[in-house]
Design a protein around this motif. Structure first.
Motif, PDB file in Angstrom:
ATOM      1  N   ILE A 294      -9.670  -4.496  -2.018  1.00 51.72           N
ATOM      2  CA  ILE A 294      -9.127  -3.173  -2.299  1.00 51.72           C
ATOM      3  C   ILE A 294      -7.766  -3.370  -2.938  1.00 51.72           C
ATOM      4  O   ILE A 294      -6.976  -4.190  -2.487  1.00 51.72           O
ATOM      5  N   LEU A 295      -7.541  -2.621  -3.993  1.00 49.80           N
ATOM      6  CA  LEU A 295      -6.261  -2.694  -4.666  1.00 49.80           C
ATOM      7  C   LEU A 295      -5.482  -1.425  -4.321  1.00 49.80           C
ATOM      8  O   LEU A 295      -5.977  -0.315  -4.508  1.00 49.80           O
ATOM      9  N   GLU A 296      -4.285  -1.625  -3.781  1.00 49.99           N
ATOM     10  CA  GLU A 296      -3.443  -0.498  -3.407  1.00 49.99           C
ATOM     11  C   GLU A 296      -3.091   0.353  -4.625  1.00 49.99           C
ATOM     12  O   GLU A 296      -2.899  -0.176  -5.720  1.00 49.99           O
ATOM     13  N   TYR A 297      -2.941   1.621  -4.405  1.00 49.25           N
ATOM     14  CA  TYR A 297      -2.539   2.543  -5.453  1.00 49.25           C
ATOM     15  C   TYR A 297      -1.266   2.051  -6.157  1.00 49.25           C
ATOM     16  O   TYR A 297      -1.177   2.020  -7.379  1.00 49.25           O
ATOM     17  N   SER A 298      -0.310   1.610  -5.326  1.00 43.64           N
ATOM     18  CA  SER A 298       0.989   1.197  -5.869  1.00 43.64           C
ATOM     19  C   SER A 298       0.899  -0.093  -6.699  1.00 43.64           C
ATOM     20  O   SER A 298       1.807  -0.411  -7.448  1.00 43.64           O
TER      21      SER A 298
END
Ligand code: UTP
Length: 459
Positions: A294-298
């Motif tokens: 999962i890639l963080e929004y930030s």
């Protein structure tokens, strides 16, 4: 000159070596007992690790990997897909009925944004009943246990910030009708926060300011609390992970569990369509090293957030509602020998600090681990699309976006949807309906009538 205390000289030396001796600012004013408390607190701290975390926090390291969107199993549309779903449901139901599933709630967070005096789970959210998040989760677990005629152990992770208050809350409410021997409440680890120049922060004269080590600390906490062995003894194979602030979560979902079992997955996750390119949720990706994650929004560039496919749909579309299944075997594996080291993420936060003789609000770094960073460690993962309105109502803020108000409205809308699905008429006067999980955990369980009142609680 360096202070000294019998039996603790190595610890003291370590702090001087790393230029952290300001933690002894109040040393001369402390009693013998307080000195020992401070030194014990300091002994548990890995100063070199914090130093390197601080260095990473300050440097802008380019992302080492490139990404592609993750493949997922979409909500079924064709007859064939529906058949696969039915098969998964049957498999999941059997797994649940055989007592193979435990529910795992992470509730160790500080709930800063909500600003509620007490554990976040004690917050009243029921739009009619006023029942708390804990109460609603507890009723769901009771309902599933009854529906599948089984025992579903409930693991609840707290942190020192709210552990006692949580235990009290459950005790005074008699575990919401669950048997106490099937509910396990245990705290997670804490990690010191640092100020913006990398110094440890004092909470009071004899202890450090620490924060819970993130929901990623939950896997290690399962091990250190003895819960892995306890679950093994009980024959549990699947851990159903959920977060405290989502009153709509299907804690025990037979279809999801069925896919997880069928695919022999280490971790299974639910994903939901992002509402738009700028929605602040992490997205599921395939990484260039061949792992899922999962890639963080930030951590997403604007270009990535905005990317569209030829049909005009978002490329990185699967958002993370924080609902996972873990195989117990996998958790056991990755935490064996205390070897699980998920990366720390850093956030700048306000911290109440004691320094130079008084308290003040400073800005500092808090370090946290994220549970989804375990996904790249898994050999087999799956991603199942879920319909947002049916399963996601986050309570993060006091008002506005993702608040108690929006969650109540989403609960109300889902009740209306379930009633419509069952062709149960709703009187004109009725504006708010709340369905107790004891009455129904899915529309199929629902029968009866809605009495003509403005607000109705179906229990
Ligand atoms: P959030 O990241 O939304 O944090 O947690 P929070 O503590 O609820 O709220 P803020 O950010 O301070 O306003 C998501 C879930 O992860 C749990 C929380 O309890 C919540 O269920 N969590 C978070 C932990 O169990 N431990 C942690 O250290 C952090």
């Amino acid at each position: 000159c360096m202070i000294s205390f019998p039996g603790y000289d190595t610890v003291i030396q370590e702090l001087y070596t790393h230029n952290q001796e300001h933690v002894f600012e109040y040393w001369d004013e402390l009693s013998g007992k307080e000195k020992k408390l401070l030194l014990d607190d300091l002994s548990s701290v890995d100063v070199s690790q914090l130093e390197s975390l601080f260095t990473t926090a300050c440097s802008e390291t380019p992302a080492p990997l490139t990404y592609a969107p993750a493949a997922y199993t979409a909500v079924p549309r064709t007859a064939e897909e529906n058949e696969l779903y039915s098969q998964a449901r049957r498999m999941g139901e059997e797994h649940i009925r055989n007592g193979k599933v435990a529910a795992f709630l992470v509730a160790g967070g500080q709930g800063t944004r909500l600003g509620f005096d007490g554990p976040k789970g004690a917050y009243p959210v029921g739009p009619v009943s006023g029942k708390s998040l804990f109460h609603i989760h507890g009723e769901k677990i009771r309902a599933y246990s009854k529906k599948y005629d089984t025992v579903i152990p409930w693991l609840i992770m707290t942190s020192v910030v709210n552990h006692e208050a949580t235990v009290d809350y459950f005790t005074t409410r008699k575990y919401f009708g669950l048997r106490k021997e099937h509910v396990f409440i245990f705290p997670q680890n804490m990690i010191p926060s640092l100020d913006l120049s990398g110094k440890l922060i004092l909470k009071n004269c004899y202890s450090l300011f620490k924060n819970p080590d993130g929901h990623g600390g939950s896997l290690t906490a399962l091990r250190t609390s003895g819960m892995i062995s306890e679950m093994e003894r009980r024959g549990i194979a699947t851990i159903s992970y959920f977060q405290v602030d989502n009153p709509l979560v299907k804690i025990i979902d037979p279809v999801f569990i069925g896919f997880h079992v069928m695919e022999k997955a280490d971790i299974s996750s639910k994903g939901m369509m992002k509402t738009g390119p700028r929605e602040k949720v992490g997205v599921f990706v395939e990484r260039s090293d061949g792992k899922s994650g999962i890639l963080e929004y930030s951590d997403m560039t604007e270009e990535m957030q905005d990317a569209r496919d030829p049909k005009g749909d978002l490329v990185y579309c699967m958002g993370n509602p924080a609902i996972h299944l873990f195989s117990l075997e996998f958790i056991k594996d990755i935490t064996s020998g205390g070897s699980l080291s998920l990366p720390y993420h850093v956030a700048k936060k306000k911290i109440e600090a004691l320094r130079s003789g008084g308290y003040s609000e400073i800005r500092g770094y808090k370090f946290e681990k994220f549970v989804f960073d375990a996904i790249p460690l898994a050999k087999k993962t799956i991603l199942l699309e879920t319909v947002r309105e049916e399963e996601f109502a986050p309570v993060k803020n006091k008002s506005g976006e993702d608040s108690v108000e929006t969650a109540r409205e989403l609960m109300n809308r889902l009740s209306f949807k379930w009633l419509a699905a069952r062709n149960i008429p709703v009187p004109d006067i009725t504006k708010v309906v709340e369905i107790s999980p004891l009455r129904a955990v899915e529309p199929e369980d629902l029968a009866g009538e809605v009495p003509p009142r403005e607000k109705v609680y179906l229990d």
